[in-house]
Design an enzyme around this catalytic site. Structure first.
Site, PDB file in Angstrom:
ATOM      1  N   ASP A 204      -2.619  -6.904   2.536  1.00 43.90           N
ATOM      2  CA  ASP A 204      -1.215  -6.544   2.569  1.00 43.90           C
ATOM      3  C   ASP A 204      -0.436  -7.772   2.281  1.00 43.90           C
ATOM      4  O   ASP A 204      -1.143  -8.472   1.822  1.00 43.90           O
ATOM      5  CB  ASP A 204      -1.007  -5.771   4.085  1.00 43.90           C
ATOM      6  CG  ASP A 204       0.428  -5.191   4.105  1.00 43.90           C
ATOM      7  OD1 ASP A 204       1.575  -5.419   3.620  1.00 43.90           O
ATOM      8  OD2 ASP A 204       0.384  -3.856   4.530  1.00 43.90           O
ATOM      9  N   ASP A 231      -0.691  -8.710  -3.301  1.00 41.86           N
ATOM     10  CA  ASP A 231       0.525  -7.679  -3.568  1.00 41.86           C
ATOM     11  C   ASP A 231       0.137  -6.740  -4.878  1.00 41.86           C
ATOM     12  O   ASP A 231      -0.351  -7.059  -5.779  1.00 41.86           O
ATOM     13  CB  ASP A 231       1.432  -8.815  -4.258  1.00 41.86           C
ATOM     14  CG  ASP A 231       2.787  -8.132  -4.489  1.00 41.86           C
ATOM     15  OD1 ASP A 231       2.964  -6.699  -4.970  1.00 41.86           O
ATOM     16  OD2 ASP A 231       3.902  -8.825  -4.656  1.00 41.86           O
ATOM     17  N   PHE A 232      -0.054  -5.252  -4.202  1.00 44.66           N
ATOM     18  CA  PHE A 232      -0.447  -4.651  -5.163  1.00 44.66           C
ATOM     19  C   PHE A 232       0.217  -4.331  -6.505  1.00 44.66           C
ATOM     20  O   PHE A 232      -0.089  -3.615  -7.589  1.00 44.66           O
ATOM     21  CB  PHE A 232      -0.908  -3.096  -4.641  1.00 44.66           C
ATOM     22  CG  PHE A 232       0.156  -2.485  -3.695  1.00 44.66           C
ATOM     23  CD1 PHE A 232       1.547  -1.882  -4.266  1.00 44.66           C
ATOM     24  CD2 PHE A 232       0.161  -2.365  -2.313  1.00 44.66           C
ATOM     25  CE1 PHE A 232       2.436  -1.383  -3.530  1.00 44.66           C
ATOM     26  CE2 PHE A 232       1.165  -1.714  -1.611  1.00 44.66           C
ATOM     27  CZ  PHE A 232       2.290  -1.154  -2.278  1.00 44.66           C
ATOM     28  N   HIS A 250       3.725   7.472  -2.306  1.00 45.99           N
ATOM     29  CA  HIS A 250       4.686   8.272  -2.192  1.00 45.99           C
ATOM     30  C   HIS A 250       6.200   7.438  -2.121  1.00 45.99           C
ATOM     31  O   HIS A 250       7.257   7.801  -2.479  1.00 45.99           O
ATOM     32  CB  HIS A 250       4.854   9.437  -1.079  1.00 45.99           C
ATOM     33  CG  HIS A 250       5.135   8.774   0.332  1.00 45.99           C
ATOM     34  ND1 HIS A 250       5.752   9.366   1.396  1.00 45.99           N
ATOM     35  CD2 HIS A 250       4.802   7.379   1.023  1.00 45.99           C
ATOM     36  CE1 HIS A 250       5.985   8.710   2.588  1.00 45.99           C
ATOM     37  NE2 HIS A 250       5.400   7.478   2.251  1.00 45.99           N
TER      38      HIS A 250
HETATM   39  C1  LIG Z   1       4.525   2.756   5.005  1.00 41.96           C
HETATM   40  S1  LIG Z   1       3.484   1.200   5.239  1.00 41.96           S
HETATM   41  C2  LIG Z   1       1.786   2.091   5.363  1.00 41.96           C
HETATM   42  C3  LIG Z   1       0.995   1.403   6.518  1.00 41.96           C
HETATM   43  C4  LIG Z   1      -0.396   1.863   6.480  1.00 41.96           C
HETATM   44  N1  LIG Z   1      -1.114   2.039   5.330  1.00 41.96           N
HETATM   45  C5  LIG Z   1      -0.469   3.497   7.147  1.00 41.96           C
HETATM   46  O1  LIG Z   1      -0.316   4.301   6.700  1.00 41.96           O
HETATM   47  O2  LIG Z   1      -0.263   3.178   8.472  1.00 41.96           O
HETATM   48  C6  LIG Z   1       3.563   0.501   3.797  1.00 41.96           C
HETATM   49  C7  LIG Z   1       2.606  -0.862   3.715  1.00 41.96           C
HETATM   50  O3  LIG Z   1       2.597  -1.361   2.431  1.00 41.96           O
HETATM   51  C8  LIG Z   1       2.851  -2.652   2.410  1.00 41.96           C
HETATM   52  N2  LIG Z   1       3.477  -3.053   1.070  1.00 41.96           N
HETATM   53  C9  LIG Z   1       4.358  -2.797   0.539  1.00 41.96           C
HETATM   54  N3  LIG Z   1       4.722  -3.256  -0.616  1.00 41.96           N
HETATM   55  C10 LIG Z   1       3.512  -3.959  -0.748  1.00 41.96           C
HETATM   56  C11 LIG Z   1       2.841  -4.870  -1.887  1.00 41.96           C
HETATM   57  N4  LIG Z   1       3.670  -4.844  -3.041  1.00 41.96           N
HETATM   58  N5  LIG Z   1       1.625  -5.409  -1.912  1.00 41.96           N
HETATM   59  C12 LIG Z   1       0.962  -4.993  -0.545  1.00 41.96           C
HETATM   60  N6  LIG Z   1       1.196  -4.218   0.412  1.00 41.96           N
HETATM   61  C13 LIG Z   1       2.685  -3.781   0.244  1.00 41.96           C
HETATM   62  C14 LIG Z   1       3.651  -2.755   3.539  1.00 41.96           C
HETATM   63  O4  LIG Z   1       3.734  -4.263   4.188  1.00 41.96           O
HETATM   64  C15 LIG Z   1       3.206  -1.901   4.797  1.00 41.96           C
HETATM   65  O5  LIG Z   1       2.344  -2.426   5.434  1.00 41.96           O
END
Ligand SMILES: C[S@@+](CC[C@H](N)C(=O)[O-])C[C@H]1O[C@@H](n2cnc3c(N)ncnc32)[C@H](O)[C@@H]1O
Length: 341
Positions: A204, A231-232, A250
């Site tokens: 994350d 950072d994806f 989504h």
């Molecule tokens: C809606 S949450 C989902 C968390 C978990 N996967 C779940 O389903 O319970 C979205 C996650 O994506 C992470 N996130 C957002 N942008 C990101 C990025 N560019 N690179 C990595 N992680 C990211 C956020 O920090 C968050 O933990």
């Protein structure tokens, strides 16, 4: 008018916000947390929750009538108590508390959904950014306490899906897994615990890593589950046998969805699997009402995100080069969409 036509369903849906807001306010007030100490009369709850006398019995008896509280006698003298579900999921001190999500829904989504019509007309987000305020995530990442609260809220919602996925997916031919956007490392933890041969990591953004490390330690999985920073949007995905994402695709527009799927394809070995856990909409777009409304929620919360069907997932994954896809049902409205290289 025909005899068998009744407005009941229309009325129930039209006033669906009544029970919804009653629950959200009950969570906000801590009704279920107060009752975790034992049954209480209406008068005791009125004191503990600082309710107005005019509101008390209607509020509490509504919660009884919609199955969220029990009462052991008449309204005036009976004692109210939690049901097994509200004790497990809505007491703030319970390890399986999911109320964080409802606290967020009460403070944010409920008022934002009042502007659904504007979203339908303009296609524009109706959350904080509408009035020029920073987006939720921008403020969350600079406020560790709130970030952790949000992460815990996500864990509550995702728990059932992750347990079902760890049970249902065949990990026997795989050794390594990485969960992308993995928040507290919950999915990686479920898989590591259920499948001791798997080496699991959760990635994350940097602000999330200390939270994930602490949660992994609390689960007794230190050394078994790695919490990495990635950072994806900017970086390549790690080379592992199974790449999972949950509630990630989504959030994004089609180009970013396809970019993430292509990154997963490049990172996986032959036979490797890409997994998207979400409220995958049924192909006919008729049945998964929660998945469809989640997509409306993306209309309100994001500039271009949307939920999708298994058939759309299949099309995008085939375009990226994946051999085949399938959808396995997890819990409630959620499924895992799988693509095999
Ligand atoms: C809606 S949450 C989902 C968390 C978990 N996967 C779940 O389903 O319970 C979205 C996650 O994506 C992470 N996130 C957002 N942008 C990101 C990025 N560019 N690179 C990595 N992680 C990211 C956020 O920090 C968050 O933990």
């Amino acid at each position: 008018m025909q005899d068998h036509v009744s407005p009941e369903q229309i009325l129930q849906i039209g006033f669906g916000f009544w029970p919804s807001k009653t629950l959200l306010s009950a969570v906000e007030l801590g009704v279920f947390t107060v009752l975790a100490n034992g049954p209480m009369t209406g008068a005791q709850l009125q004191d503990a929750l600082e309710l107005h006398p005019r509101a008390t019995s209607d509020f509490l008896d509504t919660l009884v009538s919609i199955g969220l509280l029990n009462r052991d006698g008449p309204s005036a003298s009976g004692r109210y108590s939690n049901t097994p579900s509200t004790a497990a999921f809505l007491d703030r001190k319970s390890p399986t508390y999911i109320g964080g999500l409802f606290e967020m829904a009460n403070a944010r989504l409920y008022p934002f959904w009042a502007d659904l019509t504007a979203a339908l007309k303009t296609g524009k987000p109706q959350n904080e950014v509408k009035n020029g305020n920073p987006a939720l995530f921008d403020t969350l990442y600079s406020d560790p306490a709130r970030l952790e609260q949000f992460m815990d809220a996500m864990s509550g919602v995702s728990m059932g899906n992750f347990a079902a996925f760890a049970d249902k997916f065949d990990f026997s031919t795989y050794k390594t897994m990485a969960d992308i956007g993995g928040a507290t490392g919950q999915l990686a933890s479920f898989v590591a615990r259920r499948h001791p041969h798997m080496s699991c990591a959760s990635y994350d953004l940097a602000a999330v890593q200390p939270i994930a490390e602490r949660r992994i330690k609390e689960r007794g999985l230190e050394g078994r589950v790695k919490a990495g920073v990635l950072d994806f949007l900017k970086q390549d995905l790690p080379n592992v046998d199974v790449i999972t994402t949950s509630n990630i695709l989504h959030d994004w527009d089609l180009a970013t969805k396809k970019m993430l799927i292509a990154k997963a394809y490049r990172a996986l070995p032959q036979g490797g699997a890409f997994v998207a856990i979400e409220n995958v909409i049924d192909d006919e777009r008729r049945r998964n009402a929660f998945g469809l409304m989640m997509s409306l929620n993306m209309l309100i919360e994001t500039g271009s995100g949307f939920d999708y069907t298994g058939a759309q997932f299949n099309e995008w994954c085939k375009e990226a080069g994946f051999k085949r896809t399938e959808v396995i049902h997890l819990a409630g409205p959620a499924s895992a969409a799988l693509a095999y290289k």
